[in-house]
Scaffold this active site. Structure first.
Site, PDB file in Angstrom:
ATOM      1  N   ASP A  47      10.363  -7.326  -2.721  1.00  0.00           N
ATOM      2  CA  ASP A  47       9.195  -7.830  -2.009  1.00  0.00           C
ATOM      3  C   ASP A  47       9.037  -9.301  -2.384  1.00  0.00           C
ATOM      4  O   ASP A  47       9.114  -9.655  -3.559  1.00  0.00           O
ATOM      5  CB  ASP A  47       7.933  -7.046  -2.383  1.00  0.00           C
ATOM      6  CG  ASP A  47       6.789  -7.261  -1.409  1.00  0.00           C
ATOM      7  OD1 ASP A  47       6.545  -8.429  -1.032  1.00  0.00           O
ATOM      8  OD2 ASP A  47       6.128  -6.285  -1.024  1.00  0.00           O
TER       9      ASP A  47
ATOM     10  N   ASN B 217      -5.413  -7.216  -2.002  1.00  0.00           N
ATOM     11  CA  ASN B 217      -4.495  -6.072  -2.052  1.00  0.00           C
ATOM     12  C   ASN B 217      -5.024  -4.910  -2.890  1.00  0.00           C
ATOM     13  O   ASN B 217      -4.588  -3.771  -2.725  1.00  0.00           O
ATOM     14  CB  ASN B 217      -3.142  -6.490  -2.637  1.00  0.00           C
ATOM     15  CG  ASN B 217      -2.475  -7.630  -1.895  1.00  0.00           C
ATOM     16  OD1 ASN B 217      -1.835  -8.472  -2.508  1.00  0.00           O
ATOM     17  ND2 ASN B 217      -2.626  -7.682  -0.587  1.00  0.00           N
TER      18      ASN B 217
ATOM     19  N   GLY C  24       0.798  -1.221   0.000  1.00  0.00           N
ATOM     20  CA  GLY C  24       0.000   0.000   0.000  1.00  0.00           C
ATOM     21  C   GLY C  24       0.828   1.267   0.000  1.00  0.00           C
ATOM     22  O   GLY C  24       0.432   2.267  -0.601  1.00  0.00           O
TER      23      GLY C  24
ATOM     24  N   CYS D 231     -11.415 -17.095  17.172  1.00  0.00           N
ATOM     25  CA  CYS D 231     -11.062 -15.766  16.619  1.00  0.00           C
ATOM     26  C   CYS D 231     -10.831 -15.946  15.129  1.00  0.00           C
ATOM     27  O   CYS D 231     -11.292 -16.927  14.531  1.00  0.00           O
ATOM     28  CB  CYS D 231      -9.836 -15.186  17.327  1.00  0.00           C
ATOM     29  SG  CYS D 231      -8.322 -16.129  17.052  1.00  0.00           S
TER      30      CYS D 231
ATOM     31  N   CYS E   4      -2.143  -4.808   8.140  1.00  0.00           N
ATOM     32  CA  CYS E   4      -3.376  -4.314   7.521  1.00  0.00           C
ATOM     33  C   CYS E   4      -4.442  -5.400   7.473  1.00  0.00           C
ATOM     34  O   CYS E   4      -5.631  -5.120   7.608  1.00  0.00           O
ATOM     35  CB  CYS E   4      -3.084  -3.802   6.106  1.00  0.00           C
ATOM     36  SG  CYS E   4      -2.068  -2.314   6.058  1.00  0.00           S
TER      37      CYS E   4
ATOM     38  N   CYS F 275      17.003   5.186  17.380  1.00  0.00           N
ATOM     39  CA  CYS F 275      17.036   6.405  18.199  1.00  0.00           C
ATOM     40  C   CYS F 275      15.621   6.819  18.589  1.00  0.00           C
ATOM     41  O   CYS F 275      15.375   7.270  19.713  1.00  0.00           O
ATOM     42  CB  CYS F 275      17.709   7.536  17.441  1.00  0.00           C
ATOM     43  SG  CYS F 275      19.477   7.317  17.162  1.00  0.00           S
TER      44      CYS F 275
ATOM     45  N   LYS G  19       4.717  -9.431  -6.684  1.00  0.00           N
ATOM     46  CA  LYS G  19       4.392  -8.007  -6.630  1.00  0.00           C
ATOM     47  C   LYS G  19       5.435  -7.168  -7.370  1.00  0.00           C
ATOM     48  O   LYS G  19       5.083  -6.169  -8.013  1.00  0.00           O
ATOM     49  CB  LYS G  19       4.283  -7.538  -5.173  1.00  0.00           C
ATOM     50  CG  LYS G  19       3.014  -7.995  -4.477  1.00  0.00           C
ATOM     51  CD  LYS G  19       2.893  -7.368  -3.099  1.00  0.00           C
ATOM     52  CE  LYS G  19       1.573  -7.752  -2.443  1.00  0.00           C
ATOM     53  NZ  LYS G  19       1.420  -7.158  -1.107  1.00  0.00           N
TER      54      LYS G  19
ATOM     55  N   HIS H 234      -7.576  -2.988  -3.264  1.00  0.00           N
ATOM     56  CA  HIS H 234      -8.313  -1.791  -2.855  1.00  0.00           C
ATOM     57  C   HIS H 234      -7.389  -0.679  -2.406  1.00  0.00           C
ATOM     58  O   HIS H 234      -7.809   0.467  -2.254  1.00  0.00           O
ATOM     59  CB  HIS H 234      -9.313  -2.133  -1.738  1.00  0.00           C
ATOM     60  CG  HIS H 234      -8.822  -1.903  -0.347  1.00  0.00           C
ATOM     61  ND1 HIS H 234      -7.917  -2.740   0.279  1.00  0.00           N
ATOM     62  CD2 HIS H 234      -9.101  -0.922   0.541  1.00  0.00           C
ATOM     63  CE1 HIS H 234      -7.677  -2.287   1.492  1.00  0.00           C
ATOM     64  NE2 HIS H 234      -8.371  -1.191   1.677  1.00  0.00           N
ATOM     65  N   ARG H 235      -6.105  -0.990  -2.216  1.00  0.00           N
ATOM     66  CA  ARG H 235      -5.172   0.035  -1.754  1.00  0.00           C
ATOM     67  C   ARG H 235      -3.833  -0.003  -2.488  1.00  0.00           C
ATOM     68  O   ARG H 235      -3.125   1.003  -2.532  1.00  0.00           O
ATOM     69  CB  ARG H 235      -4.926  -0.110  -0.253  1.00  0.00           C
ATOM     70  CG  ARG H 235      -4.195  -1.390   0.124  1.00  0.00           C
ATOM     71  CD  ARG H 235      -4.241  -1.691   1.612  1.00  0.00           C
ATOM     72  NE  ARG H 235      -3.468  -2.883   1.954  1.00  0.00           N
ATOM     73  CZ  ARG H 235      -3.883  -4.112   1.799  1.00  0.00           C
ATOM     74  NH1 ARG H 235      -5.067  -4.348   1.261  1.00  0.00           N
ATOM     75  NH2 ARG H 235      -3.121  -5.140   2.156  1.00  0.00           N
TER      76      ARG H 235
END
Length: 554
Positions: free
Chosen positions: A170, A178, A149, A511, A304, A290, A194, A180-181
C-alpha cells in the site's frame, strides 16, 4: 471428666466447643498438607523422569560425538561391526524455531513449538483444521493488496491464525480519517506508511509470521513477479483499475484471489481464479473480467471518502475475506473429514444449484436478511484474460500496452467547461454578493447529509443526483425562487419572476472537490438556457484552503 452442671455449665460447654474448633481444623490442615505432599512427590518423580530422559539423550549424543572423534583420530583402524547391535536413538531435544515449528538437526519431535499448541489451540482442535491444517497455514504465504478498511481486519486475523508469511502492499499514509474503520492503525501511527503501521501492530499480535512490507502502490511493472512469491492474493482495493490489474496479474502468476469491497452499508465478496470451482469434472477458474467484462462508468465509482462507509460493514467484509483465505489454505484437511468438502460461503438453496457453482456473496447491514448470494456467469470463453484465446502476457503488462486507466475510462478531460465558465474561490468572493437580491446564487450540489455537515452561508442545496433527473428542474427553480423571495423580503423589494433578466443572473456551482460541480454546471446550462453558470474550481476543499480554514474537513 464429667462436666459439672450449674454456674460452670456454660463454661464447660464453651470449653468443649473450643476443643472441637481446635481439633477439626488441625485434622483438615494435616490432611491438606498430606495431599500437597503427594502432589509434590508426583511432581518431583515426573521431573526426575524428564531429567533422566534428557540425561540419556545427552549421553547418547556424547557417545556419537566421541565415536566420530575416534574414527577421525584412527582412520585406518579396522572395525568389526558384525556383532554391533543397533541402538534406538533417543529423540533429540526440540529447538525453538521462528516459524513455530519444533526442530533439531532437521528432525522433529513435535510438529509445533510448545507455545504454539497454546496459541493456536482453539483452532487446532477443530476437525476442519487439526495439526495438518495448522502446518498448511504455517507454510502458506498471503499478499494483502491495500491496508485499509478491508485489509486491516483481514491481515489481523491471518496473522492471528498463524499464516507463515504475510505481505502488505500500500502506498498510502495513515490519516486520522482512516481510524474509524481501519482498525490496525492508531492515533500514534498517523503519518506513517500504512504498511509500516500494520507490521508494527501485527508483530505485537503475533511475532511468529514473517511480514513483508511494500510501501508503494501496485504497478503493472512488477505485479506478476511479486504475485509469484505468494500463494493467495487478497484484493482489498477500492478502484476498478486496481481490481482489473490484480486479476490479470494473478491469472498470469496462477494465484487464487479473494476479492472484497464495501461502500456505505453494503459489501460483496468473490473468490476468483480458484481451481476448486468445478463444472462437470473440469476445473472452471474464472477471473474478475469474467464477472465484470466492462468497467462501471467512471462517474458512478465512489471511494469511501466520496460515498461514505459504515465502519463495521467494511470490518465484516474484511473478516469474511480472511475466512475464505483460511478455508482455501486448509481445504485439504477439511476434505478429509467424512461427509465434508470445501465450499465457499454459498448455501445451495440461495443460488439454486450446487454450492460449488460460481457465486458472489452480498451483504447489507440494513436489509433482512443481511446476507444473500447470487450466481455469477463464471468463466467466459471469450475472456480477455483467462480464456484459451487470451493474448494477455506479462510483457503486455510491463510494457504498458494494457492501460487500465484508459480501459476504465479515467483518461477523460479534467475540465468539462470553458475557462471563462470556471473561477477560483477568491474570484467568487470578489465578484459576487450572496446578500444582493436576485443577482447571485450559490448552488451546493452535494448530498443533503454532507450539506448539513457544513455549508457556505446563503448557499442552496440541490443534490446532483436529483438535479440530473429529468423532472427535477422545476424543483430547482422553486428552490431558487424561494431563496430569491426571501432576499427580496429581507431587502423590502418586490418579488420578480425567476431569472427575469438572464444577463443579471449568475449561478455559481460548488461541490466537495470540484468534479460534480462541472457536471452540474452542464446540467444547469441545458435546463436553464441563457443563465450564466460558473463552476468554483476545487470545490469546498479549495474553499477551506484559501478562504475559510475552519470549514469542516471530512
Amino acid at each position: 471428666m464429667v462436666a459439672r452442671v450449674g454456674a460452670e455449665g456454660p463454661t464447660n460447654a464453651t470449653s468443649f466447643q473450643n476443643i472441637r474448633q481446635c481439633t477439626f481444623p488441625s485434622l483438615f490442615v494435616v490432611t491438606r498438607k498430606m495431599d500437597s505432599i503427594d502432589v509434590a512427590v508426583e511432581s518431583l518423580r515426573f521431573q526426575i523422569v524428564q531429567t533422566e530422559a534428557v540425561l540419556k539423550n545427552l549421553k547418547f549424543q556424547l557417545a556419537e560425538v566421541e565415536k566420530e572423534q575416534q574414527q577421525h583420530s584412527q582412520p585406518n583402524a579396522s572395525r568389526d561391526l558384525s556383532h554391533a547391535q543397533p541402538q534406538t536413538p533417543t529423540p533429540p531435544i526440540p529447538v525453538s524455531q521462528p516459524n513455530g515449528l519444533s526442530q533439531t538437526n532437521g528432525t522433529s519431535k513435535w510438529p509445533l513449538e510448545a507455545e504454539n499448541y497454546k496459541r493456536y489451540g482453539r483452532q487446532l482442535i477443530l476437525p476442519q483444521v487439526g495439526l495438518q491444517g495448522q502446518l498448511n497455514l504455517t507454510d502458506a504465504s498471503v499478499l494483502v493488496v491495500g491496508v485499509g478498511g478491508l485489509g486491516c481486519p483481514a491481515a489481523a486475523y491471518l496473522a492471528a491464525a498463524g499464516v507463515g508469511t504475510i505481505g502488505l502492499i500500500d502506498g498510502d499514509i495513515a490519516e486520522i480519517s482512516n481510524l474509524h474503520r481501519q482498525i490496525i492503525h492508531t492515533s500514534s501511527t498517523v503519518g506513517k506508511h500504512k504498511v509500516d503501521s500494520a507490521v508494527q501492530y501485527l508483530r505485537e499480535l503475533n511475532p511468529l509470521p514473517k511480514y513483508n512490507s511494500y510501501p508503494k502502490n501496485l504497478s503493472p511493472d512488477f505485479a506478476v513477479e511479486l504475485f509469484k512469491d505468494y500463494d493467495i492474493i487478497l484484493d482489498c482495493t477500492d478502484r476498478p483499475t486496481s481490481r482489473y490489474l490484480i486479476s490479470d496479474a494473478a491469472v498470469l502468476a496462477g494465484n487464487p484471489i479473494v476479492s472484497g469491497s464495501a461502500l456505505g452499508t453494503e459489501g460483496q465478496l468473490l473468490v476468483l481464479n480458484d481451481g476448486s470451482i468445478v463444472q462437470g469434472k473440469q476445473p472452471r477458474k474464472f477471473c474478475y473480467r469474467c464477472v465484470f467484462p466492462k468497467p462501471p462508468p467512471p462517474e458512478t465509482v465512489l471511494s469511501c471518502g466520496e460515498g461514505g462507509i459504515f465502519g463495521p460493514v467494511v470490518g465484516v467484509m474484511g473478516v469474511l475475506m480472511a475466512t475464505e483465505v483460511l478455508k482455501l489454505l486448509i481445504r485439504d484437511t477439511y476434505d478429509q473429514q467424512p461427509g465434508r468438502s470445501y465450499r465457499h460461503i454459498v448455501p445451495e438453496q440461495d443460488i439454486g444449484g450446487p454450492p460449488d457453482q460460481p457465486s458472489m456473496l452480498l451483504y447489507s447491514a440494513t436489509s433482512e436478511p443481511m446476507f444473500r448470494t447470487v450466481r455469477v456467469k463464471g468463466k467466459r470463453e471469450d475472456c480477455l484474460s483467462c480464456s484459451c484465446s487470451s493474448t494477455l502476457s506479462q510483457e503486455s503488462l510491463t510494457s504498458g500496452s494494457v492501460d487500465y486507466a484508459v480501459f476504465c475510462g479515467l483518461r477523460t478531460p479534467t475540465s468539462l467547461l470553458e475557462p471563462e465558465e470556471r473561477c477560483s474561490p477568491e474570484d467568487f468572493i470578489q465578484n459576487s454578493d450572496l446578500d444582493a437580491p436576485g443577482c447571485v446564487f450559490l448552488v451546493d450540489v452535494r448530498p443533503k447529509t454532507e450539506f448539513d455537515l457544513g455549508h457556505i452561508s446563503g448557499s442552496i442545496n440541490a443534490p446532483i443526483q436529483d438535479l440530473e433527473e429529468t423532472d427535477y428542474g422545476n424543483n430547482v427553480s422553486d428552490t431558487i425562487r424561494q431563496a430569491e423571495l426571501k432576499r427580496r423580503s429581507d431587502s423590502k423589494q418586490s418579488a420578480g419572476s425567476i431569472f427575469p433578466h438572464a444577463q443579471e443572473k449568475y449561478v455559481y456551482i460548488i461541490c466537495r472537490q470540484g468534479n460534480d460541480s462541472q457536471r452540474a454546471a452542464k446540467t444547469f446550462q441545458r435546463k436553464f438556457p441563457g443563465i450564466k453558470v460558473c463552476d468554483i474550481i476545487g470545490g469546498l476543499d479549495a474553499w477551506r484552503k484559501t478562504i475559510d480554514p475552519t470549514f469542516p474537513d471530512y
